[in-house]
Design a protein around this motif. Structure first.
Motif, short mmCIF file in Angstrom:
data_model
loop_
_atom_site.label_atom_id
_atom_site.label_comp_id
_atom_site.label_asym_id
_atom_site.label_seq_id
_atom_site.Cartn_x
_atom_site.Cartn_y
_atom_site.Cartn_z
N ARG A 86 1.22 -42.85 46.21
CA ARG A 86 1.06 -43.50 44.91
C ARG A 86 2.26 -43.17 44.02
NH1 ARG A 86 -1.97 -45.19 40.60
NH2 ARG A 86 -1.55 -44.05 38.66
N VAL A 87 2.70 -44.17 43.24
CA VAL A 87 3.77 -43.97 42.27
C VAL A 87 3.15 -43.75 40.90
CG1 VAL A 87 5.74 -45.05 41.12
CG2 VAL A 87 5.41 -45.35 43.58
N ASP A 88 3.53 -42.64 40.26
CA ASP A 88 2.99 -42.33 38.93
C ASP A 88 3.85 -42.90 37.81
OD1 ASP A 88 0.88 -40.60 39.98
OD2 ASP A 88 2.51 -39.22 40.49
N ALA A 89 5.15 -43.01 38.04
CA ALA A 89 6.04 -43.48 36.98
C ALA A 89 7.21 -44.22 37.59
CB ALA A 89 6.53 -42.31 36.13
N VAL A 90 7.57 -45.34 36.96
CA VAL A 90 8.76 -46.10 37.34
C VAL A 90 9.78 -45.95 36.22
CG1 VAL A 90 9.70 -48.37 37.85
CG2 VAL A 90 7.43 -47.74 38.71
N PHE A 91 10.95 -45.44 36.56
CA PHE A 91 11.99 -45.18 35.58
C PHE A 91 12.98 -46.35 35.58
CE2 PHE A 91 10.24 -41.13 36.66
CZ PHE A 91 10.30 -40.38 35.49
N THR A 92 13.36 -46.79 34.37
CA THR A 92 14.27 -47.93 34.27
C THR A 92 15.11 -47.82 33.01
OG1 THR A 92 14.39 -50.35 34.09
CG2 THR A 92 12.46 -49.29 33.12
N ALA A 93 16.33 -48.32 33.09
CA ALA A 93 17.18 -48.44 31.91
C ALA A 93 17.19 -49.87 31.38
CB ALA A 93 18.61 -48.00 32.23
N ASP A 94 16.38 -50.73 32.00
CA ASP A 94 16.26 -52.13 31.59
C ASP A 94 15.13 -52.24 30.56
OD1 ASP A 94 15.92 -54.82 31.29
OD2 ASP A 94 15.66 -55.27 33.42
N PRO A 95 15.44 -52.67 29.33
CA PRO A 95 14.38 -52.74 28.31
C PRO A 95 13.26 -53.70 28.68
CG PRO A 95 16.41 -53.82 27.55
CD PRO A 95 16.75 -53.09 28.81
N ASP A 96 13.53 -54.62 29.58
CA ASP A 96 12.49 -55.56 30.02
C ASP A 96 12.02 -55.26 31.44
OD1 ASP A 96 12.74 -57.06 27.59
OD2 ASP A 96 14.55 -57.98 28.41
N GLY A 97 12.25 -54.04 31.89
CA GLY A 97 12.00 -53.72 33.30
C GLY A 97 10.66 -53.07 33.57
N ASP A 98 9.58 -53.55 32.94
CA ASP A 98 8.27 -52.94 33.16
C ASP A 98 7.47 -53.60 34.27
OD1 ASP A 98 7.86 -55.30 31.82
OD2 ASP A 98 6.32 -54.50 30.46
N GLU A 99 7.99 -54.70 34.86
CA GLU A 99 7.25 -55.42 35.90
C GLU A 99 6.94 -54.56 37.12
OE1 GLU A 99 5.10 -58.25 37.80
OE2 GLU A 99 5.78 -58.23 35.72
N PRO A 100 7.90 -53.77 37.67
CA PRO A 100 7.56 -52.93 38.84
C PRO A 100 6.45 -51.95 38.54
CG PRO A 100 9.95 -53.10 38.58
CD PRO A 100 9.34 -53.69 37.35
N GLY A 101 6.44 -51.38 37.34
CA GLY A 101 5.38 -50.44 36.98
C GLY A 101 4.02 -51.10 36.96
#
Length: 319
Positions: free
Chosen positions: A75-90
């Motif tokens: 299981r993935v607990d957190a998805v880290f991104t520098a893309d301000p619109d990058g919440d889709e994978p999470g």
């Protein structure tokens, strides 16, 4: 600051640069375990397997996998991104999206448009892959070594990142110096070719966007023919691998030198030219006085660099 069990950093890493590495290292510090997902797409201009290999070498303390989506068992607990619109994978993974600030003014599009301008933001394995490698070769006493050194000096004088331009010497000379009284044997040529390739790779990791090589593994295959009258399958196998992009052949004609190699120089030039053409290697023949040869060589190299400036299309097949 929240600490997570298992984190994920997805990205194309096309190519990976300092901004990506900051993101990965920051995420690693906030997780017990971190997975980096190198995403694949049919439009990618750099092979997925290369990008995975680079990220594994640069980040040996994280798990690096390749694919379009994360498919691991954990299981993935957190998805880290520098893309301000990058919440889709999470959202897809049911994980928290953790935005991280960009610390460098880098975008993948800008880096791909002009890699040389961002050369210092690449790690050694990426520089080695993107470096344009130019081989200068020719029969003995035709000025190949002089030309390789002159080209290196020419590009160093351009300054900036180009000041780090390197020249890889012909390893055959160093190898022979270790046993000056012994003639070369067939078994020596694969050793010379392998070491030549290793020296090229090391120099490409630490130089500018262009690397000059005084001979290469391919030249060793022709030298084997000259010395033994037969081909060396082991040397040919080494020559078939690696990254080289342009061969500059120094013509024997117009060289003002008469010695006991005269009868071999025409044969060597012809054989090199025939095999370069047969194997499809991009070649420019340098003729005339040194100044004319250098001008032609610079024009050929600049043409190569102009073609390879952008990473908006797949790199050509490498030899």
């Amino acid at each position: 600051m929240t600490r997570y069990g298992h984190g994920l950093v997805p990205g194309r890493f096309l190519p990976p640069h300092a901004g990506h590495h900051h993101l990965v290292r920051t995420a690693r510090d906030r997780c017990e375990r971190l997975t980096v997902l190198v995403r694949a797409s049919a439009a990618d201009t750099l092979p997925l397997e290369d990008r995975v290999a680079w990220m594994r070498e640069i980040h040996p303390d994280v798990l690096v996998v390749g694919g379009q989506e994360y498919a691991g068992p954990e299981r993935v607990d957190a998805v880290f991104t520098a893309d301000p619109d990058g919440d889709e994978p999470g959202r897809r993974l049911g994980a928290e999206t953790v935005p991280l600030d960009r610390v460098l003014p880098l975008t993948g599009a800008a880096v791909r448009d002009d890699p040389a301008a961002f050369w210092d933001f690449f790690e050694p394995p990426v520089r080695a892959a993107l470096t344009r490698r130019v081989v200068v070769l020719g029969a003995e006493s035709t000025g190949a070594t002089t030309m390789a050194r002159a080209l290196t000096d020419h590009y160093r004088r351009r300054g900036g990142v180009w000041a780090r331009t390197r020249c890889v010497p012909d390893h055959a000379g160093e190898y022979r110096a270790l046993r000056p009284a012994e003639p070369l044997r067939s078994s020596d040529f694969p050793v010379i070719a392998q070491r030549q390739s290793e020296l090229e790779e090391a120099a490409a990791r630490d130089g500018s966007p262009v690397l000059f090589c005084d001979a290469d593994a391919f030249a060793a295959t022709i030298r084997h023919e000259r010395h033994t009258g037969t081909a060396s399958p082991a040397t040919c196998e080494i020559a078939a691998h690696g990254r080289r992009h342009l061969w500059l052949l120094t013509d024997h004609r117009g060289i003002d030198r008469a010695d006991d190699t005269d009868r071999l120089r025409p044969w060597m030039t012809a054989r090199l030219l025939t095999q370069l053409a047969h194997t499809g290697r991009r070649t420019a023949v340098l003729t005339g006085p040194h100044e004319e040869r250098l001008a032609a060589a610079v024009a050929a190299v600049d043409g190569l660099l102009a073609e390879g400036r952008h990473l908006t299309a797949p790199l050509p097949e490498l030899r």
